[in-house]
Write a protein that holds these residues in place. Structure first.
Motif, mmCIF file in Angstrom:
data_model
loop_
_atom_site.group_PDB
_atom_site.id
_atom_site.type_symbol
_atom_site.label_atom_id
_atom_site.label_comp_id
_atom_site.label_asym_id
_atom_site.label_seq_id
_atom_site.Cartn_x
_atom_site.Cartn_y
_atom_site.Cartn_z
ATOM 1 N N THR A 1 1.301 0.842 10.153
ATOM 2 C CA THR A 1 0.872 1.555 9.014
ATOM 3 C C THR A 1 2.039 1.828 8.234
ATOM 4 O OG1 THR A 1 1.234 3.798 9.891
ATOM 5 C CG2 THR A 1 -0.718 2.725 10.038
ATOM 6 N N THR B 1 4.373 2.801 4.175
ATOM 7 C CA THR B 1 4.217 3.185 2.786
ATOM 8 C C THR B 1 5.354 2.477 2.021
ATOM 9 O OG1 THR B 1 3.350 5.549 3.546
ATOM 10 C CG2 THR B 1 4.396 5.233 1.321
ATOM 11 N N ALA C 1 5.340 -0.464 3.763
ATOM 12 C CA ALA C 1 3.893 -1.418 3.380
ATOM 13 C C ALA C 1 4.345 -2.607 3.375
ATOM 14 C CB ALA C 1 3.212 -0.830 2.291
ATOM 15 N N GLY D 1 3.262 -5.117 5.980
ATOM 16 C CA GLY D 1 2.272 -5.980 5.554
ATOM 17 C C GLY D 1 2.501 -7.536 5.849
ATOM 18 N N ARG E 1 -2.731 -1.086 7.506
ATOM 19 C CA ARG E 1 -3.100 -0.240 6.604
ATOM 20 C C ARG E 1 -1.555 0.160 5.817
ATOM 21 N NH1 ARG E 1 -6.694 -1.143 8.964
ATOM 22 N NH2 ARG E 1 -8.606 -0.091 9.536
ATOM 23 N N ALA E 2 -2.083 0.138 4.535
ATOM 24 C CA ALA E 2 -0.966 0.446 3.722
ATOM 25 C C ALA E 2 -1.325 1.843 2.679
ATOM 26 C CB ALA E 2 -0.982 -0.477 2.256
ATOM 27 N N ILE F 1 -0.049 -4.284 -0.900
ATOM 28 C CA ILE F 1 1.554 -4.096 -0.706
ATOM 29 C C ILE F 1 1.870 -3.370 -2.224
ATOM 30 C CG2 ILE F 1 3.509 -5.160 -0.491
ATOM 31 C CD1 ILE F 1 2.052 -6.942 1.535
ATOM 32 N N SER G 1 1.342 0.103 -2.907
ATOM 33 C CA SER G 1 1.838 1.193 -2.309
ATOM 34 C C SER G 1 3.220 1.223 -2.718
ATOM 35 C CB SER G 1 1.696 0.486 -0.920
ATOM 36 O OG SER G 1 2.513 1.391 0.231
#
Length: 755
Positions: A79, A81, A85, A89, A183-184, A206, A209
């Motif tokens: 996960t 942010t 992210a 990602g 998860r983003a 992405i 985020s």
């Protein structure tokens, strides 16, 4: 199935291998075949990697991933942010940590942190506008209302980068089916709520985020406008728990709050306010960590959130911190690589090999989702011939850059399609939401020790996409040393913009000084009103050639001084001209690469209404070459009246910081002029909002009234020391020039590009 999973977890908590083995055998005896074992939950704690936001400091996440793979610690969930992210990602999409690090090191961040493509991918008409003192567009116009964009950047280049890097998994819209569940985190710009993105377009997730408000435009997904996830959840531990994580490896690279002494600027205070939002949700998420979880905080004190050039150091620091913290989890590393097939199938297998074997399908078709009034053949003419060939991402980027360079789109994106066993591309163009038309504003200020100060204030309105061939109508108003009102039409004739017509009407006056012995004796004005029209052809994006006529009438008048140098002087001007302009310079302000050439030949003819007949030729050339932070710029300017005798308004002038240092601007006037120089620039900083350049220059040149007097053996010489920066309102140059005769001049110029 749930019962078996719970039994295995219970055995792990007992820390007795015999229990684990017995329960695993029991699971097989209860009817779970080999295929079921491949899809079963791991017989170990489920490990989640939680990556925080932190801007450029996020490169440390790559180092953490390198350490995790070095220790062979299995990761089941990621996960992230913002910067987390991005890294998370890309890792979930199949890029190895080494490949992500290569992207960080090789990316040209200066070009990525602007929406527009490089100047070499724009038409010559838009590059010509760069040489005016008007700054970049500051607002758009829609329905007679002035609107500003919602952010400084639309993220066009970032969109394209993420799209290219995740292309191999673009068909996967469930992030549970990536190589690692992902998860983003983003934030709803309306409600402020955290939004967990676990499906859809990975590249867009992405981008959403990382959309720092006011810096990057928000991303609309599912009818919600999403911005940076750091506002609502900068360290998404809770999301990892909801996905079933037993052990969390949390990586905090957020920027600490500033001290009292550091709150000494507007930017510092804005950063502090943003930090308050992040810090509050970080406390909540850190409180969710359990005793067996791992918190990694790399020592990033020397790397700021905007220090993109510090990526290499951040990677090393992240790896060092992870190796020190993750030792206990190395016991979870598998004894041997798993022999079972991936439950995701071929797409996941392809994703896991993306760094070694890039995915390059044969392109069967290219379609457009065109939201503008431009004809589709206008768009298609900008797209390289991609059909029937393996997908070339460099050619695709060139095509998208050319479309964006039309200056009417907010974004240009592509998607890979699969239809009837054929791979194709859908290119989507989104018109600018704040208005197609543009407003520009500019200030030019020039100060010299003896000459005094000059200034120009200007504003321009450009109406774009006037018709389906993307005609443009530009109107400029200027006050100061030059007072002018002008309107200009640029109209392509064909869809590829090879042929075009250009017409201009203008009325204005320019103040010029008359020098003698290095001192200004008088200031006189040259006023003229008239028009020009030309037929031109573009050479792809290398330049253009124009053939046209000019027709003006005007007068000179005394502005300042005791004696009028040209009493009651009125003139009629009628010229035919041909002009060739070729350019590959990356910037006209502080160029680091490329070249520029402009050659114009003109004939003043009685038949076109002129009151004097003469021929002239002008040549101007610039070449820039760089190595690291060092740049050499060579310049040559040659102008000559090759036939007849040119009146005062058509004579040539040199002098000033960038034609002959040590002399005032345009202090030397004649029928023939020559200026040649070499400039050295050193870029003193590689990060921060304003680049700083230091350097020096050497020039030689002169003017002559008679061709027989032209001589290269006794040219005037000048040299200068330079300091400059490229500010949001234009380039700023500060120079100290010294001429061969012992004259020194201090120069200060803001707004006007000189290269």
């Amino acid at each position: 199935m749930l019962m078996h999973r719970d039994l295995l977890r219970a055995a792990w908590r007992l820390r007795k291998p015999c229990c684990v083995l017995c329960l695993a055998l029991a699971a097989l005896m209860l009817g779970l075949g080999p295929g079921a074992v491949a899809y079963a939950e791991p017989a170990r704690p489920k490990i989640a990697l939680v990556l925080s936001g932190g801007g450029a400091r996020g490169a440390a996440h790559v180092g953490v991933l390198k350490a995790i793979e070095q220790l062979r610690i299995p990761v089941d969930i990621v996960t992230g942010t913002s910067a987390g992210a991005i890294v998370g990602g890309l890792y979930a999409a199949g890029l190895s940590p080494e490949r992500i690090e290569e992207v960080l090191r090789s990316t040209d961040w200066d070009s990525l942190l602007q929406d527009g493509p490089s100047r070499t991918r724009r038409s010559q008409q838009t590059r010509v506008d760069d040489r005016s003192f008007l700054s970049r567009e500051f607002a758009g116009v829609r329905d007679r209302e002035v609107n500003a964009p919602s952010a400084m950047l639309q993220g066009q280049q970032f969109d394209l980068l993420f799209r290219n890097l995740t292309l191999a998994v673009s068909a996967i819209d469930d992030f549970d089916k990536l190589r690692v569940r992902f998860r983003a985190l983003a934030t709803d710009a309306v409600s402020g709520e955290a939004v967990v993105l676990g499906s859809g377009d990975l590249a867009r997730a992405i981008r959403a985020s990382m959309s720092v408000p006011a810096v990057f435009a928000g991303v609309e997904i599912g009818g919600r406008l999403l911005v940076d996830g750091g506002i609502s959840n900068n360290l998404p531990v809770s999301v990892a728990r909801e996905l079933g994580a037993d052990i969390v490896i949390a990586v905090d690279i957020s920027t600490p709050l500033r001290s009292r002494e550091e709150l000494n600027s507007v930017l510092g205070m804005m950063s502090q306010l943003t930090g308050f939002l992040t810090a509050r949700n970080m406390v909540d998420q850190l409180g969710r960590l359990a005793a067996r979880d791992v918190l990694i905080r790399p020592a990033l004190d020397k790397i700021g959130s905007t220090d993109l050039q510090g990526a290499a150091l951040a990677v090393d620091l992240g790896e060092q911190a992870a190796l020190q913290a993750l030792g206990p989890l190395a016991a979870l590393a598998p004894v041997a690589p798993p022999a079972v097939a991936s439950p995701v199938g071929t797409e996941q297998a392809r994703a896991s090999n993306i760094a070694l074997e890039p995915f390059a399908p044969i392109v069967g078709f290219v379609r457009f989702a065109n939201g503008s009034n431009l004809r589709e053949d206008v768009l298609r003419s900008r797209v390289s011939d991609l059909v029937g060939k393996p997908l070339d991402l460099d050619q695709l980027k060139l095509s998208i850059d050319r479309l964006y360079a039309l200056e009417v789109f907010e974004s240009v994106r592509y998607r890979k399609l699969e239809e009837n066993g054929e791979t194709g591309l859908l290119i989507e163009t989104v018109p600018r939401s704040w208005g197609l038309d543009a407003l520009q504003f500019g200030l030019r200020l020039s100060t010299e020790r003896r000459r005094g100060s000059d200034f120009d204030l200007g504003i321009a309105y450009e109406a774009r996409a006037l018709n389906s061939l993307n005609g443009k109508w530009r109107t400029e108003l200027q006050f100061g040393q030059t007072t002018m009102l002008a309107t200009e039409l640029y109209q392509p004739i064909d869809s590829s913009e090879y042929w075009f017509v250009n017409a201009r009407l203008s009325s204005g006056e320019t103040l010029r000084k008359l020098y003698s012995g290095g001192f200004a004796l008088a200031e006189y004005g040259v006023a003229r009103t008239g028009a020009s029209v030309a037929l031109g052809a573009n050479f792809d994006r290398y330049g253009d050639i124009r053939l046209g006529v000019r027709r003006y009438r005007g007068e000179t008048y005394l502005s300042v001084g005791a004696t009028d140098p040209f009493p009651n002087y009125r003139f009629q001007q009628g010229q035919a001209f041909v002009a060739l302009e070729l350019e590959t310079l990356d910037s006209p302000r502080f160029p680091r690469s490329g070249s520029y050439l402009r050659v114009e030949a003109s004939n003043s003819l009685y038949s076109l209404g002129a009151d004097s007949q003469f021929d002239q030729i002008r040549l101007r050339s610039t070449i820039a070459r760089s190595h690291g932070a060092h740049t050499l710029i060579g310049q040559l300017q040659v102008e000559s009246t090759t036939g007849g005798y040119a009146p005062i308004q058509n004579r040539f002038a040199i002098g000033g910081l960038f034609t002959l240092p040590g002399y005032d601007l345009e202090a030397l006037v004649g029928q023939h002029a020559l200026s040649a120089g070499l400039t050295y620039l050193y870029r003193a900083n590689t990060s921060g909002l304003l680049p700083l350049y230091l350097g020096g220059s050497w020039y030689a040149g002169d003017v002559w009234d008679d061709r027989s007097a032209v001589s290269l053996t006794s040219l005037r010489r000048g040299k200068a020391l330079l300091l400059g920066t490229d500010s949001p309102i234009g380039p700023l140059y500060l120079g100290l020039g010294h001429s061969h005769g012992g004259r020194s001049v201090i120069y200060f110029t803001l707004g006007q590009p000189w290269f």
